[in-house]
Write an enzyme that holds these catalytic residues in place. Structure first.
Site, PDB file in Angstrom:
ATOM      1  N   GLN A  59      18.836   5.874 -29.188  1.00 11.03           N
ATOM      2  CA  GLN A  59      17.388   6.073 -29.158  1.00 11.03           C
ATOM      3  C   GLN A  59      17.005   7.443 -28.629  1.00 11.03           C
ATOM      4  O   GLN A  59      17.851   8.184 -28.119  1.00 11.03           O
ATOM      5  CB  GLN A  59      16.741   4.991 -28.290  1.00 11.03           C
ATOM      6  CG  GLN A  59      17.280   4.950 -26.872  1.00 11.03           C
ATOM      7  CD  GLN A  59      16.770   3.758 -26.082  1.00 11.03           C
ATOM      8  OE1 GLN A  59      16.040   3.917 -25.112  1.00 11.03           O
ATOM      9  NE2 GLN A  59      17.180   2.550 -26.490  1.00 11.03           N
ATOM     10  N   HIS A  61      13.193   9.492 -26.875  1.00 11.18           N
ATOM     11  CA  HIS A  61      11.812   9.351 -26.423  1.00 11.18           C
ATOM     12  C   HIS A  61      11.052  10.664 -26.643  1.00 11.18           C
ATOM     13  O   HIS A  61      11.651  11.746 -26.555  1.00 11.18           O
ATOM     14  CB  HIS A  61      11.756   9.008 -24.930  1.00 11.18           C
ATOM     15  CG  HIS A  61      12.621   7.867 -24.529  1.00 11.18           C
ATOM     16  ND1 HIS A  61      12.404   6.584 -24.967  1.00 11.18           N
ATOM     17  CD2 HIS A  61      13.715   7.807 -23.736  1.00 11.18           C
ATOM     18  CE1 HIS A  61      13.326   5.781 -24.444  1.00 11.18           C
ATOM     19  NE2 HIS A  61      14.131   6.502 -23.698  1.00 11.18           N
ATOM     20  N   GLU A  79      13.837  10.776 -18.038  1.00  8.06           N
ATOM     21  CA  GLU A  79      14.372   9.786 -17.111  1.00  8.06           C
ATOM     22  C   GLU A  79      15.657  10.293 -16.469  1.00  8.06           C
ATOM     23  O   GLU A  79      16.241  11.291 -16.904  1.00  8.06           O
ATOM     24  CB  GLU A  79      14.637   8.473 -17.856  1.00  8.06           C
ATOM     25  CG  GLU A  79      15.593   8.615 -19.028  1.00  8.06           C
ATOM     26  CD  GLU A  79      15.530   7.443 -19.994  1.00  8.06           C
ATOM     27  OE1 GLU A  79      15.511   6.291 -19.542  1.00  8.06           O
ATOM     28  OE2 GLU A  79      15.513   7.690 -21.219  1.00  8.06           O
ATOM     29  N   HIS A 137      20.383   9.152 -26.870  1.00 11.17           N
ATOM     30  CA  HIS A 137      21.189   8.553 -25.825  1.00 11.17           C
ATOM     31  C   HIS A 137      21.373   7.058 -26.056  1.00 11.17           C
ATOM     32  O   HIS A 137      20.675   6.443 -26.852  1.00 11.17           O
ATOM     33  CB  HIS A 137      20.548   8.786 -24.452  1.00 11.17           C
ATOM     34  CG  HIS A 137      19.171   8.178 -24.322  1.00 11.17           C
ATOM     35  ND1 HIS A 137      18.030   8.824 -24.749  1.00 11.17           N
ATOM     36  CD2 HIS A 137      18.760   6.984 -23.831  1.00 11.17           C
ATOM     37  CE1 HIS A 137      16.982   8.057 -24.512  1.00 11.17           C
ATOM     38  NE2 HIS A 137      17.399   6.931 -23.954  1.00 11.17           N
ATOM     39  N   ARG A 157      14.077   3.915 -31.862  1.00 17.84           N
ATOM     40  CA  ARG A 157      15.467   3.532 -32.112  1.00 17.84           C
ATOM     41  C   ARG A 157      15.975   4.161 -33.412  1.00 17.84           C
ATOM     42  O   ARG A 157      15.326   4.074 -34.452  1.00 17.84           O
ATOM     43  CB  ARG A 157      15.609   2.011 -32.213  1.00 17.84           C
ATOM     44  CG  ARG A 157      15.230   1.246 -30.969  1.00 17.84           C
ATOM     45  CD  ARG A 157      15.638  -0.228 -31.104  1.00 17.84           C
ATOM     46  NE  ARG A 157      14.994  -1.043 -30.074  1.00 17.84           N
ATOM     47  CZ  ARG A 157      13.925  -1.788 -30.277  1.00 17.84           C
ATOM     48  NH1 ARG A 157      13.396  -1.860 -31.490  1.00 17.84           N
ATOM     49  NH2 ARG A 157      13.394  -2.479 -29.292  1.00 17.84           N
TER      50      ARG A 157
END
Length: 270
Positions: A59, A61, A79, A137, A157
């Site tokens: 996936q 982001h 993150e 990742h 995804r």
């Protein structure tokens, strides 16, 4: 002031059948995540525990600007993962082995060969990986970790091992960074203090309290405290692994106990 944050248990198809101590087992479902509710004074950050028995989807982001341009939110998602435990040989994927075209990435996502194009990093406890928005990742099976992130749950995804869940190839193509994972984004908690992330959205440091001392916060303002191991007391409030708390300022009071503590604060460089 210090306040513990409420937690929520989240079922995931790749979760585990029984959570490790000190977490309770809320149901017979496979629990994959434990979320700590962001406090109003620090609602731009979210802390999770993640427990993976199988590989998560491949996936990516969006960043803030991409999320807004795509009308999917006002914030993107960068993150950091801090590995709590890992089975021997367990891995996480971050970045690709080499540069290639977006069209090649799309074809690889469709036929599953994207798995072999990613770099799978073998991990062990105390390893840390900063995953900026756009990094392709996946978390591997046999890994449990603490995730500190922007408070956003937008996930695109690319590949999901045939699970009956929606893929988002078009959106992922718009945000994915195609190339190797920068070595400086990987770090490790060695010693008693250090910085894991000093990015545009948050700073994450670690610090071992081995007696009685003040929190080593850098930014002026509230912070999230996440025990990695051990226990501490702050103004008679006890905090241990499996919990997360918010402190409002530097005057939280002395910290006593023996604990390796993660400290997360937003930064002002956005």
């Amino acid at each position: 002031m210090i306040r513990k944050l409420p937690s929520t248990f989240v079922e995931k198809v790749w979760g585990i059948e029984r959570l490790p101590p000190p977490f309770p087992q809320p149901s017979n479902d496979r629990i994959g995540e434990v979320w700590f509710e962001p406090p109003p004074v620090l609602d731009q950050l979210l802390v999770k525990h993640i427990f993976a028995s199988e590989r998560l989807s491949v996936q990516a982001h969006p960043d803030d600007a991409q999320a807004q341009a795509m009308n999917v939110g006002t914030s993107g998602k960068s993150e950091c993962w801090v590995i709590l435990n890992a089975e021997p040989g367990a891995t996480i994927a971050a970045g690709f082995r080499e540069e290639f075209s977006p069209e090649a990435m799309r074809e690889a996502a469709l036929d599953g060969s994207i798995i072999d194009m990613l770099i799978w990093h073998e991990v062990c406890a105390r390893d840390a990986f900063y995953i900026p928005a756009g990094t392709v990742h996946a978390i591997g099976g046999g890994v449990s970790l603490i995730e500190v992130q922007q408070n956003c749950d937008i996930t695109f995804r690319l590949f999901d091992y045939g699970r009956p869940r929606e893929l988002h190839l078009d959106q992922a193509m718009q945000v994915a960074r195609i190339g190797p994972y920068p070595a400086e984004f990987r770090s490790r908690m060695d010693g008693d203090t250090g910085v894991l992330v000093d990015g545009p959205h948050f700073r994450l440091q670690y610090w071992r309290c081995g007696g009685s001392s003040a929190l080593p916060m850098v930014e002026d303002g509230p912070a999230l405290l996440i025990p990695f191991s051990g226990k501490v007391s702050i103004r008679d409030e006890k905090l241990a692994l499996g919990e997360c708390a918010v402190v409002s300022n530097f005057d939280a009071g002395p910290v006593t106990g023996d604990c390796l503590l993660l400290i997360a604060q937003p930064t002002s460089r956005t």
